[in-house]
Design a protein around this motif. Structure first.
Motif, PDB file in Angstrom:
ATOM      1  N   UNK A   1      -8.570  18.241  -1.060  1.00  0.00           N
ATOM      2  CA  UNK A   1      -7.134  18.484  -1.030  1.00  0.00           C
ATOM      3  C   UNK A   1      -6.350  17.192  -0.857  1.00  0.00           C
ATOM      4  N   UNK A   2      -6.877  16.262  -0.019  1.00  0.00           N
ATOM      5  CA  UNK A   2      -6.164  15.009   0.194  1.00  0.00           C
ATOM      6  C   UNK A   2      -6.095  14.179  -1.077  1.00  0.00           C
ATOM      7  N   UNK A   3      -7.044  14.360  -2.002  1.00  0.00           N
ATOM      8  CA  UNK A   3      -7.009  13.602  -3.254  1.00  0.00           C
ATOM      9  C   UNK A   3      -5.720  13.874  -4.016  1.00  0.00           C
ATOM     10  N   UNK A   4      -5.282  15.129  -4.018  1.00  0.00           N
ATOM     11  CA  UNK A   4      -4.075  15.497  -4.757  1.00  0.00           C
ATOM     12  C   UNK A   4      -2.812  15.048  -4.037  1.00  0.00           C
ATOM     13  N   UNK A   5      -2.834  15.046  -2.706  1.00  0.00           N
ATOM     14  CA  UNK A   5      -1.640  14.680  -1.950  1.00  0.00           C
ATOM     15  C   UNK A   5      -1.477  13.169  -1.838  1.00  0.00           C
ATOM     16  N   UNK A   6      -2.582  12.462  -1.651  1.00  0.00           N
ATOM     17  CA  UNK A   6      -2.525  11.007  -1.515  1.00  0.00           C
ATOM     18  C   UNK A   6      -2.655  10.368  -2.896  1.00  0.00           C
ATOM     19  N   UNK A   7      -1.673  10.638  -3.732  1.00  0.00           N
ATOM     20  CA  UNK A   7      -1.671  10.146  -5.107  1.00  0.00           C
ATOM     21  C   UNK A   7      -0.808   8.892  -5.203  1.00  0.00           C
ATOM     22  N   UNK A   8      -0.956   8.105  -6.272  1.00  0.00           N
ATOM     23  CA  UNK A   8      -0.215   6.840  -6.384  1.00  0.00           C
ATOM     24  C   UNK A   8       1.295   7.022  -6.287  1.00  0.00           C
ATOM     25  N   UNK A   9       1.928   6.096  -5.594  1.00  0.00           N
ATOM     26  CA  UNK A   9       3.385   6.114  -5.471  1.00  0.00           C
ATOM     27  C   UNK A   9       3.993   5.405  -6.670  1.00  0.00           C
ATOM     28  N   UNK A  10       5.276   5.641  -6.874  1.00  0.00           N
ATOM     29  CA  UNK A  10       5.986   4.959  -7.949  1.00  0.00           C
ATOM     30  C   UNK A  10       6.518   3.624  -7.445  1.00  0.00           C
ATOM     31  N   UNK A  11       6.814   2.722  -8.370  1.00  0.00           N
ATOM     32  CA  UNK A  11       7.334   1.418  -7.980  1.00  0.00           C
ATOM     33  C   UNK A  11       8.769   1.509  -7.497  1.00  0.00           C
ATOM     34  N   UNK A  12       9.204   0.486  -6.765  1.00  0.00           N
ATOM     35  CA  UNK A  12      10.594   0.422  -6.331  1.00  0.00           C
ATOM     36  C   UNK A  12      10.806   0.826  -4.893  1.00  0.00           C
ATOM     37  N   UNK A  13      10.107   1.867  -4.447  1.00  0.00           N
ATOM     38  CA  UNK A  13      10.238   2.338  -3.066  1.00  0.00           C
ATOM     39  C   UNK A  13       8.852   2.585  -2.478  1.00  0.00           C
ATOM     40  N   UNK A  14       7.994   1.589  -2.600  1.00  0.00           N
ATOM     41  CA  UNK A  14       6.593   1.769  -2.212  1.00  0.00           C
ATOM     42  C   UNK A  14       6.447   2.152  -0.743  1.00  0.00           C
ATOM     43  N   UNK A  15       7.195   1.494   0.139  1.00  0.00           N
ATOM     44  CA  UNK A  15       7.080   1.804   1.566  1.00  0.00           C
ATOM     45  C   UNK A  15       7.515   3.238   1.841  1.00  0.00           C
ATOM     46  N   UNK A  16       8.700   3.612   1.349  1.00  0.00           N
ATOM     47  CA  UNK A  16       9.236   4.942   1.621  1.00  0.00           C
ATOM     48  C   UNK A  16       8.336   6.041   1.055  1.00  0.00           C
ATOM     49  N   UNK A  17       7.827   5.830  -0.158  1.00  0.00           N
ATOM     50  CA  UNK A  17       6.985   6.864  -0.758  1.00  0.00           C
ATOM     51  C   UNK A  17       5.607   6.920  -0.103  1.00  0.00           C
ATOM     52  N   UNK A  18       5.131   5.791   0.401  1.00  0.00           N
ATOM     53  CA  UNK A  18       3.869   5.812   1.147  1.00  0.00           C
ATOM     54  C   UNK A  18       4.034   6.618   2.425  1.00  0.00           C
ATOM     55  N   UNK A  19       5.145   6.412   3.125  1.00  0.00           N
ATOM     56  CA  UNK A  19       5.439   7.207   4.318  1.00  0.00           C
ATOM     57  C   UNK A  19       5.506   8.689   3.946  1.00  0.00           C
ATOM     58  N   UNK A  20       6.181   8.991   2.839  1.00  0.00           N
ATOM     59  CA  UNK A  20       6.332  10.388   2.417  1.00  0.00           C
ATOM     60  C   UNK A  20       4.985  11.028   2.108  1.00  0.00           C
ATOM     61  N   UNK A  21       4.109  10.308   1.390  1.00  0.00           N
ATOM     62  CA  UNK A  21       2.794  10.853   1.048  1.00  0.00           C
ATOM     63  C   UNK A  21       1.976  11.124   2.316  1.00  0.00           C
ATOM     64  N   UNK A  22       1.992  10.174   3.240  1.00  0.00           N
ATOM     65  CA  UNK A  22       1.226  10.349   4.475  1.00  0.00           C
ATOM     66  C   UNK A  22       1.787  11.500   5.308  1.00  0.00           C
ATOM     67  N   UNK A  23       3.111  11.569   5.401  1.00  0.00           N
ATOM     68  CA  UNK A  23       3.734  12.651   6.164  1.00  0.00           C
ATOM     69  C   UNK A  23       3.416  14.012   5.559  1.00  0.00           C
TER      70      UNK A  23
END
Length: 237
Positions: A1-23
């Protein structure tokens, strides 16, 4: 399940989207309280970000009370045993989605399309013994869960159904829809009678999937979603 949720983020807001994926991974129960996240190296590869960006995101979530870092042989990054009750937007200073009748209707409509479809696809597949056991385990965990754990374990069950649909791209869509719904549910009381009713409906959904009856699975899932819709529109719309 984590494979689908922890998917690559888009460029431009890497920090914010990384936080969002982890949350999202934490709040939807894919990695539960006290459980360890994948290694830093693996997370960086999965998310497609630098180790520095990942460390900044982990540090922000640790400061906010979601994660704990431990050193030593059995160290790593772990989900906190007790999660914060404040809004996740506080971590990045992002504004939450505006709460309006239109937003409620939209979130419910998207969820209905995705989750009834997931139930139909899962019921139509010839599930392996391991898949059947995983679904049954998710059902048992959510049934009779304590109020503090209910949203997380309920989300884990719904994501397990999406995962069994056999369409990997469906899982992150269901996760995004579920995240929106959970934000709305956080605005209304958690009613004991509704939890008991939801447990009964979950039993019927899972039973239909395991029996290979797509139409019954769809009907049971739709009834379950209708109950959530009634509460949300009653309290918020």
């Amino acid at each position: 399940m984590t494979d689908a949720l922890l998917r690559p983020v888009r460029g431009g807001n890497a920090f914010e989207e990384t936080v969002q994926r982890l949350l999202q991974t934490i709040r939807l129960g894919a990695v539960g309280p006290g459980e360890r996240l994948p290694s830093e190296r693996e997370l960086a590869v999965r998310l497609g970000v630098s180790r520095d960006t990942l460390r900044e995101a982990i540090a922000a979530l640790a400061d906010a009370g979601y994660l704990i870092s431990r050193r030593g042989r059995y160290g790593g990054t772990f989900v906190a045993d007790e999660l914060p009750t404040g809004g996740a937007h506080e971590v990045t200073d992002a504004s939450p989605e505006p709460l309006s009748p239109a937003a409620v209707v939209d979130a419910l409509a998207v969820r209905a399309v995705l989750e009834t479809g997931a139930a139909r696809l899962a019921a139509a597949r010839a599930l392996t013994a391991e898949e059947r056991e995983r679904l049954q385990s998710a059902l048992e965990e959510s049934s009779g869960a304590a109020s503090a754990d209910y949203r997380r374990l309920d989300s884990r069950l719904h994501l397990a159904i999406a995962e069994l649909a056999g369409a990997p791209s469906l899982v992150p869509l269901v996760a995004d829809a579920r995240t929106r719904i959970n934000r709305l549910l956080d605005e209304i009381p958690l009613l004991a009678r509704n939890i008991a009713h939801s447990d009964e409906q979950h039993q019927r959904v899972v039973g239909a999937i395991l029996a290979g009856r797509p139409d019954e699975a769809v009907a049971a899932m739709q009834e379950h979603l209708d109950g959530t819709e009634a509460l949300l529109t009653g309290f918020l719309a």
